[in-house]
Scaffold this motif. Sequence first.
Motif, PDB file in Angstrom:
ATOM      1  N   GLU A 193      -9.873  -4.844  -4.448  1.00 27.91           N
ATOM      2  CA  GLU A 193     -10.469  -3.482  -4.797  1.00 27.91           C
ATOM      3  C   GLU A 193      -9.905  -2.331  -4.951  1.00 27.91           C
ATOM      4  N   GLU A 194      -8.506  -2.383  -4.213  1.00 21.69           N
ATOM      5  CA  GLU A 194      -7.520  -1.301  -4.149  1.00 21.69           C
ATOM      6  C   GLU A 194      -6.904  -1.143  -5.853  1.00 21.69           C
TER       7      GLU A 194
ATOM      8  N   ARG B 186      -4.887  -6.268   7.752  1.00 21.93           N
ATOM      9  CA  ARG B 186      -4.447  -6.566   6.069  1.00 21.93           C
ATOM     10  C   ARG B 186      -4.096  -8.079   6.035  1.00 21.93           C
TER      11      ARG B 186
ATOM     12  N   LEU C 213      -1.181   4.527  -0.027  1.00 24.98           N
ATOM     13  CA  LEU C 213      -2.447   4.021   0.651  1.00 24.98           C
ATOM     14  C   LEU C 213      -1.827   3.490   1.921  1.00 24.98           C
TER      15      LEU C 213
ATOM     16  N   LEU D 231      -1.697  -5.366  -2.355  1.00 20.61           N
ATOM     17  CA  LEU D 231      -3.032  -4.621  -2.580  1.00 20.61           C
ATOM     18  C   LEU D 231      -4.019  -5.669  -2.620  1.00 20.61           C
ATOM     19  N   ARG D 232      -5.034  -5.023  -1.901  1.00 24.56           N
ATOM     20  CA  ARG D 232      -6.433  -5.940  -2.068  1.00 24.56           C
ATOM     21  C   ARG D 232      -6.905  -5.663  -3.580  1.00 24.56           C
TER      22      ARG D 232
ATOM     23  N   ARG E  57      -9.390   0.158  -7.963  1.00 26.94           N
ATOM     24  CA  ARG E  57      -9.682   1.342  -7.969  1.00 26.94           C
ATOM     25  C   ARG E  57      -8.796   2.266  -8.679  1.00 26.94           C
TER      26      ARG E  57
ATOM     27  N   THR F 245     -14.459  -3.330  -9.016  1.00 30.63           N
ATOM     28  CA  THR F 245     -13.884  -4.338  -8.343  1.00 30.63           C
ATOM     29  C   THR F 245     -14.300  -5.752  -8.846  1.00 30.63           C
TER      30      THR F 245
ATOM     31  N   PRO G 125       0.849  -1.223  -0.038  1.00 28.19           N
ATOM     32  CA  PRO G 125       0.033   0.105  -0.023  1.00 28.19           C
ATOM     33  C   PRO G 125       0.977   1.318   0.011  1.00 28.19           C
TER      34      PRO G 125
END
Length: 283
Positions: free
Chosen positions: A38-39, A30, A24, A35-36, A42, A48, A19
């Motif tokens: 959804e991240e 976490r 982020l 990264l997730r 985005r 997503t 992140p």
Amino acid sequence: MDRRELALFLRNRRERITPADVGLPAGRRRRTPGLRREEAARLAFISTEYYTRLEQGRGPRPSREVLAGLARALRLSDAERDHLHHLAGEPPAPPPGPPREVRQSVLDLLHRLPQAAAFVTSATFEVIAWNDLAAALMEDFSAVPRRDRNLVRRAFLGPHLRGAGRYDVSDVGEFARHSVGRLRAAAARYPDDPEMAALIADLLAGSEEFARLWDSHEVDGARTLSKTFRHPLVGPVTVNCDVLDITDRDQQVVIYTATPGSPSEEALRLLSVIGTQRMTVEH
């Protein structure tokens, strides 16, 4: 489109980015190493759900716009970006024009050669990086407009600066033939680049010699192995010419060195001290 390999590649590249790499907050809960989903989605400006389907090997073929967003979000290198396009069944488009950004490692190399005049040219022969000795031997590139840092333009049309002349160097004819051939080959690699088209149009309109060489349709020429600069402060400086190709950037590193123990080596030493400072030459 290779859905399975694309899915594995996206997940691998997503998990290697922290992140902090993209500004982020990490957060306390976490579970993923990077990264997730959804991240990443985005950052790529896609939903997503769509990104998840791509990572699961169920998504439709992504468009060039989506691939560009994924490459940006996952901080892909040029080679990784091309690989992403091939996995998606969408071959990467050629770059619109010659790359002008010089890698930091190449910039570091220039400045680690204090006894050599070294500079980098783009595919259009524009000088895009240089060390101090190159500026002292040829000219202070930082003091002239970008237009006048193009060696082909200078060779055939001269600089636009008042009172400035062509580089007083021995291999003008050889460089002319070599540069026109390489420029024709570059024009074929970047057919949609407006700067390339404008440069060639200016040269054709302003130089009969360029037009004659251009009409020969040669695409390369023998490189000059040595040349002599007639410098106004230190006199003649004969240098050996070596060129290193940076193929992934379509750039060249040009290195000028003098034979050890020669008067030219002494002249380069003196130039490294003088630099680009303005000095009055007594007659």
